[in-house]
Design an enzyme around this catalytic site. Structure first.
Site, PDB file in Angstrom:
ATOM      1  N   GLY A   1      21.239 -37.576  31.360  1.00 61.64           N
ATOM      2  CA  GLY A   1      21.506 -37.337  29.947  1.00 61.64           C
ATOM      3  C   GLY A   1      23.000 -37.323  29.729  1.00 61.64           C
ATOM      4  O   GLY A   1      23.775 -37.452  30.685  1.00 61.64           O
TER       5      GLY A   1
ATOM      6  N   GLY B   1      25.943 -35.857  29.871  1.00 61.58           N
ATOM      7  CA  GLY B   1      26.441 -34.632  30.484  1.00 61.58           C
ATOM      8  C   GLY B   1      27.851 -34.297  30.032  1.00 61.58           C
ATOM      9  O   GLY B   1      28.323 -33.174  30.182  1.00 61.58           O
ATOM     10  N   ARG B   2      28.550 -35.293  29.532  1.00 62.50           N
ATOM     11  CA  ARG B   2      29.920 -35.041  29.064  1.00 62.50           C
ATOM     12  C   ARG B   2      30.205 -35.866  27.816  1.00 62.50           C
ATOM     13  O   ARG B   2      31.364 -36.091  27.478  1.00 62.50           O
ATOM     14  CB  ARG B   2      30.909 -35.382  30.157  1.00 62.50           C
ATOM     15  CG  ARG B   2      30.734 -36.804  30.619  1.00 62.50           C
ATOM     16  CD  ARG B   2      31.748 -37.270  31.564  1.00 62.50           C
ATOM     17  NE  ARG B   2      31.188 -38.423  32.277  1.00 62.50           N
ATOM     18  CZ  ARG B   2      31.864 -39.174  33.078  1.00 62.50           C
ATOM     19  NH1 ARG B   2      33.113 -38.938  33.295  1.00 62.50           N
ATOM     20  NH2 ARG B   2      31.284 -40.189  33.678  1.00 62.50           N
TER      21      ARG B   2
ATOM     22  N   LYS C   1      33.498 -38.941  24.575  1.00 57.51           N
ATOM     23  CA  LYS C   1      33.195 -38.863  26.014  1.00 57.51           C
ATOM     24  C   LYS C   1      34.229 -37.941  26.664  1.00 57.51           C
ATOM     25  O   LYS C   1      35.428 -38.221  26.612  1.00 57.51           O
ATOM     26  CB  LYS C   1      33.250 -40.271  26.616  1.00 57.51           C
ATOM     27  CG  LYS C   1      32.704 -40.351  28.024  1.00 57.51           C
ATOM     28  CD  LYS C   1      32.582 -41.786  28.482  1.00 57.51           C
ATOM     29  CE  LYS C   1      32.282 -41.862  29.967  1.00 57.51           C
ATOM     30  NZ  LYS C   1      32.342 -43.232  30.460  1.00 57.51           N
TER      31      LYS C   1
ATOM     32  N   GLY D   1      31.593 -31.398  32.045  1.00 59.16           N
ATOM     33  CA  GLY D   1      31.560 -32.009  30.717  1.00 59.16           C
ATOM     34  C   GLY D   1      32.880 -32.632  30.296  1.00 59.16           C
ATOM     35  O   GLY D   1      33.036 -33.072  29.159  1.00 59.16           O
TER      36      GLY D   1
ATOM     37  N   ARG E   1      19.553 -46.647  26.799  1.00 53.39           N
ATOM     38  CA  ARG E   1      19.628 -47.230  28.131  1.00 53.39           C
ATOM     39  C   ARG E   1      18.239 -47.577  28.653  1.00 53.39           C
ATOM     40  O   ARG E   1      17.245 -47.039  28.152  1.00 53.39           O
ATOM     41  CB  ARG E   1      20.264 -46.189  29.069  1.00 53.39           C
ATOM     42  CG  ARG E   1      21.612 -45.717  28.590  1.00 53.39           C
ATOM     43  CD  ARG E   1      21.859 -44.262  28.951  1.00 53.39           C
ATOM     44  NE  ARG E   1      23.018 -43.738  28.214  1.00 53.39           N
ATOM     45  CZ  ARG E   1      24.263 -43.788  28.666  1.00 53.39           C
ATOM     46  NH1 ARG E   1      24.511 -44.262  29.852  1.00 53.39           N
ATOM     47  NH2 ARG E   1      25.262 -43.338  27.926  1.00 53.39           N
TER      48      ARG E   1
ATOM     49  N   ASP F   1      20.649 -46.177  34.298  1.00 57.73           N
ATOM     50  CA  ASP F   1      21.171 -45.398  33.160  1.00 57.73           C
ATOM     51  C   ASP F   1      22.469 -45.986  32.630  1.00 57.73           C
ATOM     52  O   ASP F   1      22.976 -45.540  31.597  1.00 57.73           O
ATOM     53  CB  ASP F   1      21.369 -43.927  33.560  1.00 57.73           C
ATOM     54  CG  ASP F   1      22.220 -43.775  34.811  1.00 57.73           C
ATOM     55  OD1 ASP F   1      21.849 -44.347  35.854  1.00 57.73           O
ATOM     56  OD2 ASP F   1      23.256 -43.110  34.743  1.00 57.73           O
TER      57      ASP F   1
END
Ligand code: AMP
Ligand code: MG
Length: 497
Positions: free
Chosen positions: A90, A92-93, A113, A126, A183, A252
């Site tokens: 997922g 994450g950051r 991002k 993150g 994705r 991904d």
């Protein structure tokens, strides 16, 4: 005077289904600082670039303020990483601020991002170090200028915070723009849980958003699979034709919209060798240059797997349909690859002779350890039988005499002897607009990152500016055309994590 920042958000993903994402605001940072705003891209998105550079704009780009109309979320996905299944990944950051309809009528994600922890951060912080932010900005914008479908960079900011990796680095945030961030792994997340309702929601959304021409079809999900297969065949052929090595082609990191995403350990091949690998974490060479088409095919099989029950209620029939859709990939890829590579030699029709010349040329490049990019580029300067003209790229990077025989047969096949000067000039321009002269060479990207880490963004700006016109040779910047000298060579690139 700074104006109020207006981002014309029009969010769709957030309305779809709560299973697809988590609501999550960016985590504010200590001291936001502007590195760069991409003016033309801001305008495409209907955002005033000046306003984006104001204190208010920079606060939004750093996640310290939430723009009006933004509904920030982190999306969920899964994926195969280096071949191993990971059921829970997922953003994450990354935090999706929302979507915008561009002046071209297309829908775009606007995502930060490096904007702080999310429910999908696992052990991560993150955050993103400055280096990967600069690399992604440079390479994604270069890819765009090279005509390759890609996510783009709207802005880069520093955070005034430190990020700990194998060393301590300045922190930064990239504002990434994509036609969507959906994705193969997004489909896999729900497919693996047999949540076919969510898969259908996702598939309908992808069709509406990326492939509206399919929506009236009697078999829309099969056509969706076929279309993604086609787009990926085209995309990977484009990568190969410019020597782009992605480095981390996990499922991904493959977008169903057909754009290049995730510029972690990516790099461009210099001396031609299909076995080239750069990524420091790719010890087996899984994602080597020559493996990219096969890996894309493998990834697409996982998309097909996640779509099976939507293809047909009968499992055996669904498998047959998926198999047929997938089996065309190698041929499709080869067609695109051959067409692009023959075009690089000046042949519009990839017939038998041009194909043979192409293969022979690549063999010579490998034998002589010649630079992939420059060797194609200088062909334009070898159309005549005499030496490359003074001041040309060919004069700066002459081909060795061992290529003379090949050059002669290449000219014969093109029929240059019977061309008048206008025809020759047209062919020369065609070769030059197909074969770039400026690329984000690894040592130059590294140089821009090193300088950025010291607070000097000059080399970064220079590189970004230069790479907006990768086909136009500018002799004032000729030092940027060359591959790395042995002492400058970057043999390993590191992930952005
Ligand atoms: P990548 O290698 O960039 O494709 O990332 C793989 C996964 O790790 C994704 O789910 C990312 O969101 C997550 N990830 C990477 N870096 C970080 C980080 N610094 N903090 C949290 N999650 C991360
Ligand atoms: Mg990724």
């Amino acid at each position: 005077m700074s104006q109020a920042v207006h981002i014309p958000f029009d969010n769709l993903y957030v309305t779809l289904d709560e299973r697809l994402f988590s609501h999550r605001h960016p985590t504010p940072v200590k001291q936001p600082g502007l590195i760069r705003v991409n003016d033309p891209l801001a305008r495409l998105l209907g955002i005033d670039p000046q306003a984006l550079q104001s204190a208010e704009g920079v606060n939004i780009l750093a996640g310290n303020a939430v723009a009006e109309g933004s509904q920030p979320i982190a999306t969920v996905y899964a994926g195969h990483q280096f071949g191993s299944w990971n059921p829970q990944l997922g953003d994450g950051r990354a935090i999706l601020l929302g979507e915008v309809i561009g002046s071209d009528g297309l829908r775009y994600d606007v995502q930060l991002k490096g904007a702080g922890e999310t429910p999908y951060s696992r052990m991560g912080d993150g955050r993103s170090p400055l280096g990967p932010v600069l690399r992604e900005y440079i390479v994604s914008e270069a890819m765009y200028a090279l005509g390759v479908p890609t996510t783009r960079a709207l802005a880069a900011v520093t955070t005034g915070e430190r990020v700990a990796r194998d060393d301590i680095f300045p922190g930064a945030i990239l504002t990434r723009v994509a036609r969507s961030h959906i994705r193969v792994g997004t489909f896999q997340f729900f497919g693996a849980r047999e949540d076919w309702e969510a898969v259908r929601t996702l598939a309908d959304h992808v069709i509406e958003r990326h492939y509206p021409h399919i929506s009236g079809s009697t078999a829309p999900y099969l056509e969706l699979l076929q279309t993604v297969v086609e787009r990926q065949a085209q995309l990977i052929a484009q990568w190969q034709s410019i020597g782009f090595i992605h480095g981390v082609m996990n499922t991904d990191n493959m977008l169903v919209g057909g754009e290049t995403v995730d510029f972690g350990p990516c790099a461009f091949m210099e001396s031609y060798d299909p076995r080239t690998v750069f990524s420091s974490i790719d010890r087996q060479g899984r994602y080597a240059y020559a493996n990219q088409p096969g890996i894309a095919h493998w990834n697409l099989a996982w998309l097909a797997q996640s779509l099976l029950p939507l293809l047909h209620p009968d499992e055996k029939t669904a498998l047959e349909l998926a198999g047929q859709a997938l089996n065309v990939f190698p041929d499709l890829y080869n067609q695109h690859y051959t067409r692009l590579m023959c075009k690089k030699l000046g042949f519009e029709e990839p017939g038998e002779e041009p194909r043979a010349l192409m293969i022979e040329f690549l063999t010579l490049l490998q034998q002589e350890s010649l630079d992939f990019t420059l060797s194609f580029r200088v062909l334009a300067d070898y159309l005549g039988s005499e030496e490359p003209a003074a001041g040309s790229v060919g004069e700066l990077y002459p081909l060795p005499f061992t290529l003379n025989d090949w050059l002669g047969r290449w000219r014969d096949e093109l029929g240059v002897a019977s061309m008048d000067s206008n025809q020759l000039q047209t062919l020369r321009q065609q070769l030059q607009s197909t074969n770039p002269v400026f690329l984000p060479r690894n040592h130059r990207v590294e140089e821009a990152i090193q300088a950025g880490n010291r607070g000097d963004f000059g080399p970064f700006h220079k590189l970004v500016d230069l790479l907006t016109k990768p086909f136009d040779f500018d002799p004032d910047h000729s030092e940027y055309i060359f591959p790395a000298k042995p002492e400058e060579a970057v043999t390993r690139t590191f992930c952005g994590t």
